[in-house]
Design a protein around this motif. Sequence first.
Motif, mmCIF file in Angstrom:
data_model
loop_
_atom_site.group_PDB
_atom_site.id
_atom_site.type_symbol
_atom_site.label_atom_id
_atom_site.label_comp_id
_atom_site.label_asym_id
_atom_site.label_seq_id
_atom_site.Cartn_x
_atom_site.Cartn_y
_atom_site.Cartn_z
ATOM 1 N N ASN A 82 36.331 47.637 59.781
ATOM 2 C CA ASN A 82 35.835 47.274 61.108
ATOM 3 C C ASN A 82 36.687 46.235 61.830
ATOM 4 O OD1 ASN A 82 35.248 44.940 59.741
ATOM 5 N ND2 ASN A 82 33.032 45.147 59.879
ATOM 6 N N GLY A 83 37.732 45.733 61.203
ATOM 7 C CA GLY A 83 38.604 44.760 61.843
ATOM 8 C C GLY A 83 38.156 43.322 61.654
ATOM 9 N N PHE A 84 37.028 43.092 60.996
ATOM 10 C CA PHE A 84 36.543 41.736 60.769
ATOM 11 C C PHE A 84 37.392 40.996 59.736
ATOM 12 C CE2 PHE A 84 33.659 38.753 58.576
ATOM 13 C CZ PHE A 84 33.401 37.900 59.644
ATOM 14 N N THR A 85 37.978 41.749 58.796
ATOM 15 C CA THR A 85 38.787 41.136 57.742
ATOM 16 C C THR A 85 40.258 41.497 57.940
ATOM 17 O OG1 THR A 85 38.407 43.048 56.319
ATOM 18 C CG2 THR A 85 36.910 41.196 56.061
ATOM 19 N N ASP A 86 41.107 40.749 57.265
ATOM 20 C CA ASP A 86 42.551 40.977 57.326
ATOM 21 C C ASP A 86 42.927 41.963 56.223
ATOM 22 O OD1 ASP A 86 45.241 40.756 57.866
ATOM 23 O OD2 ASP A 86 45.480 38.872 56.782
ATOM 24 N N ASP A 87 43.129 43.240 56.564
ATOM 25 C CA ASP A 87 43.462 44.290 55.613
ATOM 26 C C ASP A 87 44.934 44.673 55.793
ATOM 27 O OD1 ASP A 87 40.720 44.398 54.915
ATOM 28 O OD2 ASP A 87 40.362 45.685 56.641
ATOM 29 N N PHE A 88 45.643 44.867 54.670
ATOM 30 C CA PHE A 88 47.076 45.128 54.782
ATOM 31 C C PHE A 88 47.601 45.850 53.548
ATOM 32 C CE2 PHE A 88 46.106 40.925 53.263
ATOM 33 C CZ PHE A 88 46.935 40.715 52.178
ATOM 34 N N THR A 89 48.838 46.327 53.628
ATOM 35 C CA THR A 89 49.576 46.996 52.563
ATOM 36 C C THR A 89 48.857 48.242 52.032
ATOM 37 O OG1 THR A 89 50.264 44.750 51.916
ATOM 38 C CG2 THR A 89 51.006 46.547 50.525
ATOM 39 N N PRO A 90 48.508 49.191 52.904
ATOM 40 C CA PRO A 90 47.854 50.410 52.409
ATOM 41 C C PRO A 90 48.840 51.306 51.656
ATOM 42 C CG PRO A 90 48.325 50.620 54.742
ATOM 43 C CD PRO A 90 48.703 49.220 54.348
ATOM 44 N N VAL A 91 48.357 51.926 50.562
ATOM 45 C CA VAL A 91 49.168 52.837 49.745
ATOM 46 C C VAL A 91 48.273 53.965 49.249
ATOM 47 C CG1 VAL A 91 50.544 53.066 47.641
ATOM 48 C CG2 VAL A 91 50.669 50.964 48.967
ATOM 49 N N PHE A 92 48.727 55.208 49.409
ATOM 50 C CA PHE A 92 48.022 56.364 48.856
ATOM 51 C C PHE A 92 48.454 56.562 47.413
ATOM 52 C CE2 PHE A 92 48.014 57.258 53.399
ATOM 53 C CZ PHE A 92 46.699 57.647 53.600
ATOM 54 N N ASP A 93 47.513 57.037 46.571
ATOM 55 C CA ASP A 93 47.932 57.398 45.221
ATOM 56 C C ASP A 93 48.679 58.730 45.290
ATOM 57 O OD1 ASP A 93 45.370 59.224 43.501
ATOM 58 O OD2 ASP A 93 45.690 59.096 45.637
ATOM 59 N N ARG A 94 49.299 59.132 44.194
ATOM 60 C CA ARG A 94 50.153 60.332 44.187
ATOM 61 C C ARG A 94 49.391 61.605 44.515
ATOM 62 N NH1 ARG A 94 54.617 59.488 39.424
ATOM 63 N NH2 ARG A 94 55.097 57.358 40.005
ATOM 64 N N SER A 95 48.126 61.683 44.113
ATOM 65 C CA SER A 95 47.342 62.895 44.361
ATOM 66 C C SER A 95 46.717 62.913 45.761
ATOM 67 C CB SER A 95 46.240 63.029 43.310
ATOM 68 O OG SER A 95 45.311 61.964 43.435
ATOM 69 N N GLY A 96 46.719 61.775 46.433
ATOM 70 C CA GLY A 96 46.116 61.699 47.761
ATOM 71 C C GLY A 96 44.602 61.555 47.738
ATOM 72 N N TYR A 134 42.954 58.728 46.719
ATOM 73 C CA TYR A 134 42.551 57.347 46.945
ATOM 74 C C TYR A 134 43.525 56.648 47.893
ATOM 75 C CZ TYR A 134 39.868 58.205 42.705
ATOM 76 O OH TYR A 134 39.024 58.734 41.774
ATOM 77 N N LEU A 135 42.993 55.701 48.627
ATOM 78 C CA LEU A 135 43.798 54.802 49.444
ATOM 79 C C LEU A 135 43.542 53.394 48.924
ATOM 80 C CD1 LEU A 135 45.549 54.109 51.942
ATOM 81 C CD2 LEU A 135 43.419 53.967 53.226
ATOM 82 N N TYR A 136 44.592 52.727 48.482
ATOM 83 C CA TYR A 136 44.488 51.352 47.986
ATOM 84 C C TYR A 136 45.010 50.414 49.057
ATOM 85 C CZ TYR A 136 44.037 53.706 43.501
ATOM 86 O OH TYR A 136 43.623 54.516 42.476
ATOM 87 N N PHE A 137 44.417 49.226 49.152
ATOM 88 C CA PHE A 137 44.902 48.236 50.104
ATOM 89 C C PHE A 137 44.491 46.844 49.658
ATOM 90 C CE2 PHE A 137 40.727 49.510 51.486
ATOM 91 C CZ PHE A 137 40.119 48.349 51.950
ATOM 92 N N PHE A 159 35.962 23.026 54.838
ATOM 93 C CA PHE A 159 35.911 24.002 53.759
ATOM 94 C C PHE A 159 37.253 24.709 53.630
ATOM 95 C CE2 PHE A 159 31.384 23.681 54.748
ATOM 96 C CZ PHE A 159 30.865 23.535 53.477
ATOM 97 N N ASN A 160 37.616 25.073 52.405
ATOM 98 C CA ASN A 160 38.810 25.857 52.122
ATOM 99 C C ASN A 160 38.394 27.236 51.633
ATOM 100 O OD1 ASN A 160 40.612 23.712 52.630
ATOM 101 N ND2 ASN A 160 40.380 22.963 50.543
ATOM 102 N N PHE A 161 39.172 28.236 51.970
ATOM 103 C CA PHE A 161 38.961 29.601 51.496
ATOM 104 C C PHE A 161 40.181 30.003 50.681
ATOM 105 C CE2 PHE A 161 36.355 29.153 55.227
ATOM 106 C CZ PHE A 161 35.150 29.705 54.819
ATOM 107 N N ASN A 162 40.164 29.687 49.395
ATOM 108 C CA ASN A 162 41.286 29.966 48.502
ATOM 109 C C ASN A 162 41.056 31.277 47.758
ATOM 110 O OD1 ASN A 162 42.499 27.474 49.148
ATOM 111 N ND2 ASN A 162 41.211 26.440 47.659
ATOM 112 N N GLN A 163 42.132 31.909 47.374
ATOM 113 C CA GLN A 163 42.093 33.146 46.597
ATOM 114 C C GLN A 163 41.179 34.182 47.252
ATOM 115 O OE1 GLN A 163 40.983 31.795 42.686
ATOM 116 N NE2 GLN A 163 43.013 31.009 42.269
ATOM 117 N N SER A 164 41.376 34.418 48.509
ATOM 118 C CA SER A 164 40.524 35.353 49.250
ATOM 119 C C SER A 164 41.014 36.799 49.204
ATOM 120 C CB SER A 164 40.406 34.915 50.710
ATOM 121 O OG SER A 164 41.670 34.939 51.336
ATOM 122 N N THR A 165 42.233 37.039 48.693
ATOM 123 C CA THR A 165 42.797 38.387 48.679
ATOM 124 C C THR A 165 42.324 39.171 47.456
ATOM 125 O OG1 THR A 165 44.767 37.570 49.794
ATOM 126 C CG2 THR A 165 44.930 39.728 48.764
ATOM 127 N N GLY A 166 41.879 40.415 47.689
ATOM 128 C CA GLY A 166 41.470 41.308 46.612
ATOM 129 C C GLY A 166 42.101 42.671 46.795
#
Length: 65
Positions: free
Chosen positions: A3-17, A19-22, A39-46
Motif C-alpha cells: 500500500n505504500g505505507f512502508t519502504d519496500d525494495f529489492t524485489p526478486v522472483f524465484d526461478r519458478s516464478g 514467489y516474489l521476495y522483497f 524513539f529509535n526504530f532499529n533493525q526494521s528491515t525484514g
Amino acid sequence: MTNGFTDDFTPVFDRSGDYLYFLSNRNLTPTFSDFEQTFNFNQSTGIYAVILASDAPFAVQSRIV
C-alpha cells in the motif's frame, strides 16, 4: 503489491516464478533513545515473500461465499 505505507525494495522472483521476495522496513518496534528524548526504530528491515502461483507450496485457496 503493497500500500505504500512502508519502504519496500529489492524485489526478486524465484526461478519458478511462484514467489516474489522483497525487503521491507516494516518491523516498527520503537526503543527509547539513551541520548535524546525520542524513539529509535532499529533493525526494521525484514525479508518477505508473496505467493504468486495458486499451486505453490503454502498457497492458500481463497473461497468466495
